[in-house]
Enzyme design. Structure first.
Site, PDB file in Angstrom:
ATOM      1  CB  THR A   1      35.030 -22.236   8.584  1.00 51.20           C
ATOM      2  OG1 THR A   1      35.046 -23.548   9.602  1.00 51.20           O
ATOM      3  CG2 THR A   1      34.980 -22.192   6.978  1.00 51.20           C
TER       4      THR A   1
ATOM      5  NE  ARG B   1      45.251 -18.180  23.305  1.00 53.25           N
ATOM      6  CZ  ARG B   1      45.398 -18.692  24.360  1.00 53.25           C
ATOM      7  NH1 ARG B   1      45.873 -19.483  24.949  1.00 53.25           N
ATOM      8  NH2 ARG B   1      44.333 -18.302  24.689  1.00 53.25           N
TER       9      ARG B   1
ATOM     10  CG  HIS C   1      44.224 -30.183  12.106  1.00 52.67           C
ATOM     11  ND1 HIS C   1      44.544 -29.662  12.914  1.00 52.67           N
ATOM     12  CD2 HIS C   1      44.175 -31.053  12.102  1.00 52.67           C
ATOM     13  CE1 HIS C   1      44.114 -30.668  14.305  1.00 52.67           C
ATOM     14  NE2 HIS C   1      44.123 -31.862  13.547  1.00 52.67           N
TER      15      HIS C   1
HETATM   16  N1  NHR Z   1      39.995 -20.791  15.250  1.00 52.05           N
HETATM   17  C1  NHR Z   1      38.949 -21.090  14.195  1.00 52.05           C
HETATM   18  N2  NHR Z   1      37.534 -20.269  15.144  1.00 52.05           N
HETATM   19  N3  NHR Z   1      38.520 -21.944  13.313  1.00 52.05           N
HETATM   20  C2  NHR Z   1      40.069 -22.606  13.480  1.00 52.05           C
HETATM   21  O1  NHR Z   1      39.678 -24.098  11.749  1.00 52.05           O
HETATM   22  C3  NHR Z   1      41.254 -22.585  14.074  1.00 52.05           C
HETATM   23  C4  NHR Z   1      41.250 -21.607  14.882  1.00 52.05           C
HETATM   24  C5  NHR Z   1      42.224 -21.671  15.720  1.00 52.05           C
HETATM   25  C6  NHR Z   1      43.663 -22.245  15.248  1.00 52.05           C
HETATM   26  C7  NHR Z   1      44.213 -24.328  14.163  1.00 52.05           C
HETATM   27  C8  NHR Z   1      44.050 -25.300  15.202  1.00 52.05           C
HETATM   28  C9  NHR Z   1      45.067 -26.483  14.166  1.00 52.05           C
HETATM   29  O2  NHR Z   1      45.652 -26.603  13.054  1.00 52.05           O
HETATM   30  C10 NHR Z   1      43.241 -23.713  14.401  1.00 52.05           C
HETATM   31  C11 NHR Z   1      42.442 -23.498  13.428  1.00 52.05           C
HETATM   32  C12 NHR Z   1      44.908 -23.952  18.455  1.00 52.05           C
HETATM   33  C13 NHR Z   1      43.303 -25.400  19.248  1.00 52.05           C
HETATM   34  C14 NHR Z   1      43.158 -24.567  21.042  1.00 52.05           C
HETATM   35  O3  NHR Z   1      42.630 -25.953  21.457  1.00 52.05           O
HETATM   36  C15 NHR Z   1      42.516 -25.740  18.272  1.00 52.05           C
HETATM   37  C16 NHR Z   1      43.264 -26.262  17.001  1.00 52.05           C
HETATM   38  C17 NHR Z   1      44.363 -25.166  16.222  1.00 52.05           C
HETATM   39  C18 NHR Z   1      44.891 -24.661  17.359  1.00 52.05           C
HETATM   40  N4  NHR Z   1      43.627 -23.859  21.538  1.00 52.05           N
HETATM   41  C19 NHR Z   1      43.870 -23.611  22.955  1.00 52.05           C
HETATM   42  C20 NHR Z   1      42.741 -22.450  22.843  1.00 52.05           C
HETATM   43  O4  NHR Z   1      42.591 -22.474  24.340  1.00 52.05           O
HETATM   44  C21 NHR Z   1      45.094 -23.426  23.720  1.00 52.05           C
HETATM   45  C22 NHR Z   1      46.097 -24.556  23.392  1.00 52.05           C
HETATM   46  C23 NHR Z   1      47.304 -24.654  23.640  1.00 52.05           C
HETATM   47  O5  NHR Z   1      48.020 -22.540  23.916  1.00 52.05           O
HETATM   48  O6  NHR Z   1      48.245 -25.118  23.319  1.00 52.05           O
HETATM   49  O7  NHR Z   1      42.708 -21.380  22.334  1.00 52.05           O
HETATM   50  O8  NHR Z   1      45.631 -27.134  15.420  1.00 52.05           O
END
Ligand code: NHR
Length: 198
Positions: free
Chosen positions: A123, A73, A91
């Protein structure tokens, strides 16, 4: 959890918290006597209210460090600021390449011959925080996203505990975009796939 126990870290995993009641990490934690909690994002009508509840749950345990592991999330700026300098993520790409989702497929589509994983401080900008460690694997002819992900997972399991331990030992300092490790040791890992890399 395994590295902490096996290597006798001066630390303990105080809780495992997930937004998904079915997360395998919760069962693993319970089986190992570690506290767990669930904050299900589907019960909240905004990211802000979910993040506020999640922070309340985390802060009950007064952790020194928050370690994201498969956490999917996007976190609000307020949440991230609350844990500034004390929240890590891994990541599955060599950042700044391929932030966001479906990273293994992104790497295959781009035709890169080296892929990897990055441990970084979290961040507000998604997948852009200061880099603590990176590990690299070859992309091998015939790979699909699942095969590439499986090869990389071994590297993730090596670099993430190492990076967490550096934090615990107080050896990491963030200077702008860069993370210094004192005393210094390699902040990278190259998989040894000799002979397999055609
Ligand atoms: N939040 C912030 N502010 N900054 C980061 O660097 C973050 C973060 C939250 C999660 C992990 C990241 C990964 O390593 C992470 C880093 C989820 C999404 C995403 O798009 C993107 C990156 C990461 C995790 N999530 C969707 C959303 O709408 C939902 C996707 C799903 O449920 O499958 O939140 O991958």
């Amino acid at each position: 959890m395994r590295a902490c126990a096996r290597d006798g870290w001066p630390a303990r995993v105080c809780a495992v918290i997930s937004n998904r009641p079915d997360a395998a990490g919760l069962a693993f934690a319970q089986a190992n006597g570690i506290d767990t909690a669930v904050v299900d994002h589907r019960e909240f009508d905004s990211r802000e209210s979910f993040d506020a509840a999640l922070a309340r749950e985390i802060d009950r345990f007064e952790p020194d460090l928050v370690v994201l592991a498969g956490f999917m999330r996007v976190l609000t700026d307020g949440f991230v600021e609350h844990y500034a300098g004390r929240m890590l993520n891994i990541h599955p790409s060599l950042l700044p390449l391929f932030p966001g989702l479906r990273t293994h497929q992104q790497a295959l589509d781009a035709g890169v011959r080296v892929h990897g994983a990055t441990v970084h401080f979290v961040t507000p900008t998604l997948d852009h925080g200061p880099i603590v460690a990176q590990g690299a694997v070859p992309v091998i002819a015939g790979d699909d996203a699942a095969a590439l992900a499986a090869r990389l997972l071994h590297i993730e399991h090596m670099i993430y505990p190492r990076a967490v331990r550096w934090f615990i030992e107080g050896r990491l300092t963030v200077e702008g975009e860069r993370v210094a490790l004192t005393p210094s040791e390699p902040q990278w890992l190259f998989a040894d796939f000799a002979g397999e890399g055609a």
